[in-house]
Scaffold this motif. Structure first.
Motif, PDB file in Angstrom:
ATOM      1  N   UNK A   1       0.840  -1.195   0.000  1.00 52.46           N
ATOM      2  CA  UNK A   1       0.000   0.000   0.000  1.00 52.46           C
ATOM      3  C   UNK A   1       0.875   1.245   0.000  1.00 52.46           C
ATOM      4  N   UNK A   2       0.276   2.323  -0.507  1.00 54.85           N
ATOM      5  CA  UNK A   2       0.981   3.595  -0.604  1.00 54.85           C
ATOM      6  C   UNK A   2       0.107   4.708  -0.057  1.00 54.85           C
ATOM      7  N   UNK A   3       0.703   5.552   0.758  1.00 56.52           N
ATOM      8  CA  UNK A   3       0.037   6.727   1.317  1.00 56.52           C
ATOM      9  C   UNK A   3       0.853   7.941   0.887  1.00 56.52           C
ATOM     10  N   UNK A   4       0.156   9.005   0.508  1.00 60.96           N
ATOM     11  CA  UNK A   4       0.845  10.170  -0.061  1.00 60.96           C
ATOM     12  C   UNK A   4       0.534  11.436   0.721  1.00 60.96           C
ATOM     13  N   UNK A   5       1.537  12.287   0.808  1.00 56.03           N
ATOM     14  CA  UNK A   5       1.377  13.625   1.384  1.00 56.03           C
ATOM     15  C   UNK A   5       1.960  14.643   0.427  1.00 56.03           C
TER      16      UNK A   5
ATOM     17  N   UNK B   1       8.066   6.289  12.308  1.00 53.46           N
ATOM     18  CA  UNK B   1       8.474   5.247  11.367  1.00 53.46           C
ATOM     19  C   UNK B   1       9.627   5.700  10.475  1.00 53.46           C
ATOM     20  N   UNK B   2       9.436   6.852   9.854  1.00 51.82           N
ATOM     21  CA  UNK B   2      10.351   7.378   8.845  1.00 51.82           C
ATOM     22  C   UNK B   2      10.630   8.838   9.172  1.00 51.82           C
ATOM     23  N   UNK B   3      11.880   9.274   9.038  1.00 48.22           N
ATOM     24  CA  UNK B   3      12.205  10.687   9.184  1.00 48.22           C
ATOM     25  C   UNK B   3      13.072  11.128   8.022  1.00 48.22           C
ATOM     26  N   UNK B   4      13.134  12.449   7.834  1.00 49.30           N
ATOM     27  CA  UNK B   4      13.902  13.013   6.715  1.00 49.30           C
ATOM     28  C   UNK B   4      13.572  12.294   5.411  1.00 49.30           C
ATOM     29  N   UNK B   5      12.276  12.136   5.177  1.00 56.07           N
ATOM     30  CA  UNK B   5      11.708  11.548   3.955  1.00 56.07           C
ATOM     31  C   UNK B   5      11.916  10.043   3.809  1.00 56.07           C
ATOM     32  N   UNK B   6      13.139   9.557   4.059  1.00 58.23           N
ATOM     33  CA  UNK B   6      13.421   8.165   3.696  1.00 58.23           C
ATOM     34  C   UNK B   6      14.254   7.397   4.714  1.00 58.23           C
ATOM     35  N   UNK B   7      14.562   8.017   5.855  1.00 61.79           N
ATOM     36  CA  UNK B   7      15.361   7.335   6.876  1.00 61.79           C
ATOM     37  C   UNK B   7      14.467   6.501   7.783  1.00 61.79           C
TER      38      UNK B   7
ATOM     39  N   UNK C   1       8.570  -0.898   5.735  1.00 63.43           N
ATOM     40  CA  UNK C   1       8.160   0.505   5.665  1.00 63.43           C
ATOM     41  C   UNK C   1       9.259   1.291   4.941  1.00 63.43           C
ATOM     42  N   UNK C   2       8.879   2.000   3.879  1.00 63.03           N
ATOM     43  CA  UNK C   2       9.839   2.841   3.176  1.00 63.03           C
ATOM     44  C   UNK C   2       9.209   4.195   2.865  1.00 63.03           C
ATOM     45  N   UNK C   3      10.058   5.205   2.779  1.00 61.57           N
ATOM     46  CA  UNK C   3       9.607   6.543   2.440  1.00 61.57           C
ATOM     47  C   UNK C   3      10.360   7.052   1.232  1.00 61.57           C
ATOM     48  N   UNK C   4       9.666   7.862   0.430  1.00 60.71           N
ATOM     49  CA  UNK C   4      10.295   8.412  -0.765  1.00 60.71           C
ATOM     50  C   UNK C   4       9.670   9.754  -1.101  1.00 60.71           C
ATOM     51  N   UNK C   5      10.258  10.377  -2.105  1.00 62.00           N
ATOM     52  CA  UNK C   5       9.815  11.705  -2.531  1.00 62.00           C
ATOM     53  C   UNK C   5       9.819  11.745  -4.049  1.00 62.00           C
ATOM     54  N   UNK C   6       8.805  12.393  -4.590  1.00 61.94           N
ATOM     55  CA  UNK C   6       8.767  12.617  -6.035  1.00 61.94           C
ATOM     56  C   UNK C   6       8.174  14.001  -6.256  1.00 61.94           C
ATOM     57  N   UNK C   7       9.028  14.941  -6.541  1.00 54.51           N
ATOM     58  CA  UNK C   7       8.562  16.302  -6.698  1.00 54.51           C
ATOM     59  C   UNK C   7       8.008  16.820  -5.389  1.00 54.51           C
ATOM     60  N   UNK C   8       6.753  17.228  -5.395  1.00 53.91           N
ATOM     61  CA  UNK C   8       6.121  17.773  -4.191  1.00 53.91           C
ATOM     62  C   UNK C   8       5.439  16.698  -3.362  1.00 53.91           C
ATOM     63  N   UNK C   9       5.441  15.484  -3.858  1.00 53.14           N
ATOM     64  CA  UNK C   9       4.749  14.397  -3.179  1.00 53.14           C
ATOM     65  C   UNK C   9       5.710  13.538  -2.380  1.00 53.14           C
ATOM     66  N   UNK C  10       5.282  13.234  -1.159  1.00 54.68           N
ATOM     67  CA  UNK C  10       6.028  12.337  -0.282  1.00 54.68           C
ATOM     68  C   UNK C  10       5.186  11.087  -0.078  1.00 54.68           C
ATOM     69  N   UNK C  11       5.837   9.945  -0.100  1.00 56.56           N
ATOM     70  CA  UNK C  11       5.112   8.680  -0.091  1.00 56.56           C
ATOM     71  C   UNK C  11       5.631   7.748   0.988  1.00 56.56           C
ATOM     72  N   UNK C  12       4.679   7.131   1.680  1.00 54.86           N
ATOM     73  CA  UNK C  12       4.980   6.037   2.594  1.00 54.86           C
ATOM     74  C   UNK C  12       4.476   4.761   1.928  1.00 54.86           C
ATOM     75  N   UNK C  13       5.348   3.801   1.780  1.00 48.89           N
ATOM     76  CA  UNK C  13       4.967   2.519   1.201  1.00 48.89           C
ATOM     77  C   UNK C  13       5.154   1.427   2.239  1.00 48.89           C
TER      78      UNK C  13
END
Lengths: 106, 120
Positions: free
Chosen positions: A19-23, A47-53, A62-74
């Motif tokens: 699953x993916x959640x977006x901010x 769970x996650x800090x500084x986008x992906x740590x 649990x992973x975090x990522x960024x794409x442009x203005x969108x931040x994603x928790x997967x």
């Protein structure tokens, strides 16, 4: 204030699903984005800090990522204990702001 | 072991002032880079950040609540105090005290929360 728009507000998935959640932030927040998990009656858990740590002790599914203005928790390979509400939060500048939360049902 | 423990009244009347105390253990707010934030959560609603105090005594407040809030620290007691004036039933919430680190600007530890009800 920086607005954090989180989606979806709720979702239902099965054990083993991904699953993916977006901010989305209303302005640039660099990479100052955290994700929290909150279970009923409990304090949120980082769970996650500084986008992906990944915070120490948090499962690697649990992973975090960024794409442009969108931040994603997967969350890959959902487990029953992942049933909770998830929040994003920007800490780029005060006042800190949170997303409205995503309630995940397994 | 880092812990934060909130204390204060469970019930306040409208127009009264709420005073909450956060007792810190396992770290010192006088150490460089340490900060404490207060966050609240009304029943069934999202998290709302209220205020932050830093190791160097800098203070920051919610835009909408800044006229009602005051945050202070007593490093000798390792405590942080939050006061909120003119309480209203909409301020009914669980109030959390958190450790906030300058490095990466993260909130890594939370207290268990203090449930505060505003009612006459």
């Amino acid at each position: 204030d920086i607005q954090m728009t989180q989606s979806p507000s709720s979702l239902s998935a099965s054990v083993g699903d991904r699953v993916t959640i977006t901010c989305r932030a209303s302005q640039s927040i660099s990479r100052f984005l955290s994700w929290y998990q909150q279970k009923p009656g409990k304090a949120p858990n980082l769970l996650i800090y500084a986008t992906s740590h990944l915070q120490s002790g948090v499962p690697s599914r649990f992973t975090g990522s960024e794409s442009g203005a969108d931040f994603t928790l997967t969350i890959s390979s959902l487990q029953p204990e992942d049933s909770a509400t998830y929040y994003c939060q920007q800490s780029y500048s005060t006042p800190y702001t949170f997303g409205q939360g995503t309630k995940l049902e397994i | 072991q880092v812990t934060l423990t909130e204390s204060g009244p469970a019930l306040v009347k409208p127009t009264q002032t709420l005073t909450l105390t956060c007792t810190l253990s396992g770290f010192s707010l006088s150490s460089y880079g340490m900060r404490v934030s207060w966050i609240r959560q009304p029943p069934g609603k999202a998290l709302e950040w209220l205020a932050r105090i830093d190791w160097d005594d800098d203070k920051y407040y919610s835009t909408s609540l800044k006229t009602r809030l005051n945050i202070s620290k007593d490093t000798s007691k390792n405590q942080v105090v939050l006061t909120m004036t003119n309480m209203d039933p909409v301020d009914t919430a669980t109030y959390f005290c958190t450790r906030d680190l300058l490095r990466y600007s993260i909130i890594d530890y939370w207290g268990q929360g203090k449930v505060v009800t505003v009612s006459s």
